[in-house]
Design a protein around this motif. Structure first.
Motif, PDB file in Angstrom:
ATOM      1  N   MET A 242       0.836  -1.195   0.000  1.00  0.00           N
ATOM      2  CA  MET A 242       0.000   0.000   0.000  1.00  0.00           C
ATOM      3  C   MET A 242       0.874   1.249   0.000  1.00  0.00           C
ATOM      4  SD  MET A 242      -2.947  -0.975   2.735  1.00  0.00           S
ATOM      5  CE  MET A 242      -3.844  -2.502   2.566  1.00  0.00           C
ATOM      6  N   GLN A 243       0.431   2.211  -0.774  1.00  0.00           N
ATOM      7  CA  GLN A 243       1.157   3.475  -0.874  1.00  0.00           C
ATOM      8  C   GLN A 243       1.041   4.253   0.439  1.00  0.00           C
ATOM      9  OE1 GLN A 243       3.569   5.258  -2.565  1.00  0.00           O
ATOM     10  NE2 GLN A 243       2.369   5.414  -4.423  1.00  0.00           N
ATOM     11  N   LYS A 244       2.132   4.857   0.862  1.00  0.00           N
ATOM     12  CA  LYS A 244       2.087   5.669   2.083  1.00  0.00           C
ATOM     13  C   LYS A 244       1.902   7.139   1.724  1.00  0.00           C
ATOM     14  CE  LYS A 244       4.581   2.606   5.142  1.00  0.00           C
ATOM     15  NZ  LYS A 244       4.885   1.547   4.161  1.00  0.00           N
ATOM     16  N   GLY A 245       1.255   7.847   2.642  1.00  0.00           N
ATOM     17  CA  GLY A 245       0.859   9.223   2.376  1.00  0.00           C
ATOM     18  C   GLY A 245       2.011  10.164   2.113  1.00  0.00           C
ATOM     19  N   GLN A 246       3.178   9.900   2.701  1.00  0.00           N
ATOM     20  CA  GLN A 246       4.282  10.856   2.522  1.00  0.00           C
ATOM     21  C   GLN A 246       4.800  10.895   1.085  1.00  0.00           C
ATOM     22  OE1 GLN A 246       4.358   8.178   4.521  1.00  0.00           O
ATOM     23  NE2 GLN A 246       6.397   7.329   4.789  1.00  0.00           N
ATOM     24  N   TYR A 247       4.437   9.902   0.284  1.00  0.00           N
ATOM     25  CA  TYR A 247       4.901   9.875  -1.102  1.00  0.00           C
ATOM     26  C   TYR A 247       3.920  10.549  -2.058  1.00  0.00           C
ATOM     27  CZ  TYR A 247       8.103   6.544   0.938  1.00  0.00           C
ATOM     28  OH  TYR A 247       9.039   5.955   1.744  1.00  0.00           O
ATOM     29  N   ILE A 248       2.813  11.028  -1.524  1.00  0.00           N
ATOM     30  CA  ILE A 248       1.844  11.739  -2.366  1.00  0.00           C
ATOM     31  C   ILE A 248       1.717  13.152  -1.813  1.00  0.00           C
ATOM     32  CG2 ILE A 248      -0.520  11.805  -3.214  1.00  0.00           C
ATOM     33  CD1 ILE A 248      -0.552   8.780  -3.109  1.00  0.00           C
ATOM     34  N   ARG A 249       2.144  14.111  -2.612  1.00  0.00           N
ATOM     35  CA  ARG A 249       2.282  15.476  -2.107  1.00  0.00           C
ATOM     36  C   ARG A 249       1.536  16.474  -2.976  1.00  0.00           C
ATOM     37  NH1 ARG A 249       8.185  16.401   0.420  1.00  0.00           N
ATOM     38  NH2 ARG A 249       6.972  18.109   1.298  1.00  0.00           N
ATOM     39  N   LEU A 250       1.206  17.600  -2.336  1.00  0.00           N
ATOM     40  CA  LEU A 250       0.601  18.720  -3.047  1.00  0.00           C
ATOM     41  C   LEU A 250       1.704  19.669  -3.487  1.00  0.00           C
ATOM     42  CD1 LEU A 250      -1.986  20.375  -3.825  1.00  0.00           C
ATOM     43  CD2 LEU A 250      -1.695  21.539  -1.624  1.00  0.00           C
ATOM     44  N   LEU A 251       1.700  20.006  -4.773  1.00  0.00           N
ATOM     45  CA  LEU A 251       2.570  21.043  -5.310  1.00  0.00           C
ATOM     46  C   LEU A 251       1.667  22.208  -5.688  1.00  0.00           C
ATOM     47  CD1 LEU A 251       3.514  18.038  -6.507  1.00  0.00           C
ATOM     48  CD2 LEU A 251       5.449  19.386  -7.259  1.00  0.00           C
ATOM     49  N   VAL A 252       2.033  23.396  -5.279  1.00  0.00           N
ATOM     50  CA  VAL A 252       1.136  24.528  -5.498  1.00  0.00           C
ATOM     51  C   VAL A 252       1.944  25.793  -5.738  1.00  0.00           C
ATOM     52  CG1 VAL A 252       0.913  24.935  -2.995  1.00  0.00           C
ATOM     53  CG2 VAL A 252      -0.872  25.747  -4.530  1.00  0.00           C
ATOM     54  N   SER A 253       1.451  26.618  -6.637  1.00  0.00           N
ATOM     55  CA  SER A 253       2.071  27.920  -6.878  1.00  0.00           C
ATOM     56  C   SER A 253       1.143  28.771  -7.730  1.00  0.00           C
ATOM     57  CB  SER A 253       3.429  27.774  -7.571  1.00  0.00           C
ATOM     58  OG  SER A 253       3.256  27.503  -8.941  1.00  0.00           O
ATOM     59  N   ILE A 254       1.517  30.020  -7.898  1.00  0.00           N
ATOM     60  CA  ILE A 254       0.770  30.898  -8.798  1.00  0.00           C
ATOM     61  C   ILE A 254       1.049  30.500 -10.245  1.00  0.00           C
ATOM     62  CG2 ILE A 254       0.508  33.289  -9.558  1.00  0.00           C
ATOM     63  CD1 ILE A 254       1.317  34.129  -6.703  1.00  0.00           C
ATOM     64  N   ALA A 255       2.267  30.056 -10.479  1.00  0.00           N
ATOM     65  CA  ALA A 255       2.673  29.686 -11.838  1.00  0.00           C
ATOM     66  C   ALA A 255       1.986  28.400 -12.289  1.00  0.00           C
ATOM     67  CB  ALA A 255       4.183  29.507 -11.890  1.00  0.00           C
ATOM     68  N   ALA A 256       1.856  28.264 -13.593  1.00  0.00           N
ATOM     69  CA  ALA A 256       1.279  27.039 -14.148  1.00  0.00           C
ATOM     70  C   ALA A 256       2.236  25.868 -13.930  1.00  0.00           C
ATOM     71  CB  ALA A 256       1.018  27.232 -15.635  1.00  0.00           C
ATOM     72  N   ASN A 257       1.673  24.682 -13.916  1.00  0.00           N
ATOM     73  CA  ASN A 257       2.452  23.452 -13.777  1.00  0.00           C
ATOM     74  C   ASN A 257       3.418  23.518 -12.581  1.00  0.00           C
ATOM     75  OD1 ASN A 257       3.094  20.863 -14.553  1.00  0.00           O
ATOM     76  ND2 ASN A 257       4.761  21.505 -15.895  1.00  0.00           N
ATOM     77  N   PRO A 258       2.901  23.720 -11.387  1.00  0.00           N
ATOM     78  CA  PRO A 258       3.755  23.967 -10.230  1.00  0.00           C
ATOM     79  C   PRO A 258       4.702  22.800  -9.925  1.00  0.00           C
ATOM     80  CG  PRO A 258       1.519  23.523  -9.543  1.00  0.00           C
ATOM     81  CD  PRO A 258       1.479  23.659 -11.026  1.00  0.00           C
ATOM     82  N   SER A 259       5.885  23.182  -9.452  1.00  0.00           N
ATOM     83  CA  SER A 259       6.885  22.167  -9.092  1.00  0.00           C
ATOM     84  C   SER A 259       7.312  22.311  -7.633  1.00  0.00           C
ATOM     85  CB  SER A 259       8.105  22.293 -10.006  1.00  0.00           C
ATOM     86  OG  SER A 259       8.658  23.593  -9.898  1.00  0.00           O
ATOM     87  N   THR A 260       6.613  23.161  -6.885  1.00  0.00           N
ATOM     88  CA  THR A 260       6.996  23.429  -5.500  1.00  0.00           C
ATOM     89  C   THR A 260       6.040  22.736  -4.535  1.00  0.00           C
ATOM     90  OG1 THR A 260       5.766  25.500  -5.801  1.00  0.00           O
ATOM     91  CG2 THR A 260       8.172  25.614  -5.893  1.00  0.00           C
ATOM     92  N   PRO A 261       6.517  21.710  -3.825  1.00  0.00           N
ATOM     93  CA  PRO A 261       5.656  21.034  -2.857  1.00  0.00           C
ATOM     94  C   PRO A 261       5.513  21.848  -1.581  1.00  0.00           C
ATOM     95  CG  PRO A 261       7.842  20.069  -2.814  1.00  0.00           C
ATOM     96  CD  PRO A 261       7.854  21.099  -3.906  1.00  0.00           C
ATOM     97  N   VAL A 262       4.526  21.507  -0.794  1.00  0.00           N
ATOM     98  CA  VAL A 262       4.364  22.124   0.524  1.00  0.00           C
ATOM     99  C   VAL A 262       5.435  21.533   1.438  1.00  0.00           C
ATOM    100  CG1 VAL A 262       2.814  22.458   2.480  1.00  0.00           C
ATOM    101  CG2 VAL A 262       1.890  22.407   0.150  1.00  0.00           C
ATOM    102  N   ALA A 263       6.292  22.404   1.976  1.00  0.00           N
ATOM    103  CA  ALA A 263       7.388  21.932   2.825  1.00  0.00           C
ATOM    104  C   ALA A 263       6.858  21.472   4.181  1.00  0.00           C
ATOM    105  CB  ALA A 263       8.396  23.062   3.033  1.00  0.00           C
ATOM    106  N   ALA A 264       7.502  20.469   4.738  1.00  0.00           N
ATOM    107  CA  ALA A 264       7.174  19.979   6.090  1.00  0.00           C
ATOM    108  C   ALA A 264       5.691  19.695   6.252  1.00  0.00           C
ATOM    109  CB  ALA A 264       7.657  20.970   7.139  1.00  0.00           C
ATOM    110  N   ALA A 265       5.111  19.129   5.206  1.00  0.00           N
ATOM    111  CA  ALA A 265       3.679  18.835   5.240  1.00  0.00           C
ATOM    112  C   ALA A 265       3.401  17.632   6.131  1.00  0.00           C
ATOM    113  CB  ALA A 265       3.166  18.566   3.831  1.00  0.00           C
TER     114      ALA A 265
END
Lengths: 152, 135
Positions: free
Chosen positions: A1-24
């Motif tokens: 089973m996949q663990k939650g720490q390997y599935i992350r939100l990447l978010v930014s104002i820019a399109a196609n964001p590459s910046t994950p939420v740190a210390a999530a």
């Protein structure tokens, strides 16, 4: 089973964001459809029939508040970014499977879309790490991801 | 007594057991209307079922990315899909047994939650709103 720490939100104002939420710590995608009873006198039997008349979704999550100089914030987003976004700012988001050092290399995208930050709460309790919780309300449709990942 | 354990009572989507489920619940509801009138003697209501509806909810550990994308696609499509339930057995408890309480119908995926929490397995909840009668 996949663990939650390997599935992350990447978010930014820019399109196609590459910046994950740190210390999530937590993150959840929740979709909801508004249904309407569409059964009429032409409907045989007593059972109700429904149709979808609206859809919405939100992304909620939490993370630790880091000092601005923390290296974990390099190439990532933190509380300061969320504070700047709590206005009518359209955000781009992606939920991705990630791996590698600090789990920051995108392997596969699950979904992406746009949204607006509607809630930000900071919790600072004595003798505990300061945390924040955020809610991003979806703006428009969720787009399922594909195996092919570009822009990373 | 021949009891059915929870792992052998499964929610089905497109006639297949929803994988990696940990819990499911099904609700059948008769919407009642009080049809008592001044002609009714005493204080009690007299209920008439004017319509019926059903819903089903399942909690899973589905974490395969293709499965997660499929859930999102089903939600976006906003169309009813075949949903039902049955007693199951065999490999992975997935073989339907055509029990006499087996039911099937069409339902809309009207709510889903995917939880991706640090140091926890991925947890997914699905909620289906039945549309039309069960057979």
């Amino acid at each position: 089973m996949q663990k939650g720490q390997y599935i992350r939100l990447l978010v930014s104002i820019a399109a196609n964001p590459s910046t994950p939420v740190a210390a999530a710590k937590q993150m959840a995608l929740h979709g909801s459809a508004q249904t309407e009873d569409s059964s009429t006198k032409d409907t045989t039997g007593d059972a109700l029939e429904y149709e979808v008349v609206g859809q919405s979704y939100d992304i909620t999550g939490s993370g630790l508040v880091l000092t601005p100089s923390d290296t974990l914030l390099t190439g990532a987003v933190g509380l300061n970014d969320f504070e700047n976004w709590i206005k009518d700012q359209l955000l781009n988001w992606r939920i991705c499977v990630m791996e590698g050092e600090k789990n920051r290399t995108v392997v596969e995208e699950i979904a992406h879309g746009q949204g607006k930050l509607t809630n930000l709460q900071i919790q600072a309790q004595n003798k505990q790490n300061t945390t924040y919780n955020y809610t991003i309300n979806g703006y428009g449709a969720i787009v399922p991801g594909s195996d092919a990942v570009s822009g990373d | 007594m021949s009891k059915i354990k929870g792992q052998n009572f499964r929610l089905l989507q497109n006639a297949a057991a929803i994988p990696e489920a940990t819990n499911c619940s099904i609700t059948l509801q008769g919407n009642a209307e009080d049809t008592s009138t001044k002609d009714t003697e005493g204080m009690f209501t007299e209920e008439t079922i004017t319509s019926t509806q059903w819903s089903a909810q399942v909690d899973t550990h589905q974490s395969d990315t293709a499965a997660l994308r499929a859930i999102i696609s089903t939600f976006i499509a906003a169309q009813a899909v075949p949903v039902g339930w049955d007693q199951t057995a065999g490999v992975q408890n997935r073989m339907t047994q055509n029990a006499n309480f087996k039911r099937s119908g069409n339902a809309i995926l009207n709510d889903f939650t995917m939880n991706f929490n640090d140091r926890e397995t991925v947890a997914v909840s699905l909620q289906f709103q039945g549309s039309g009668a069960l057979s």
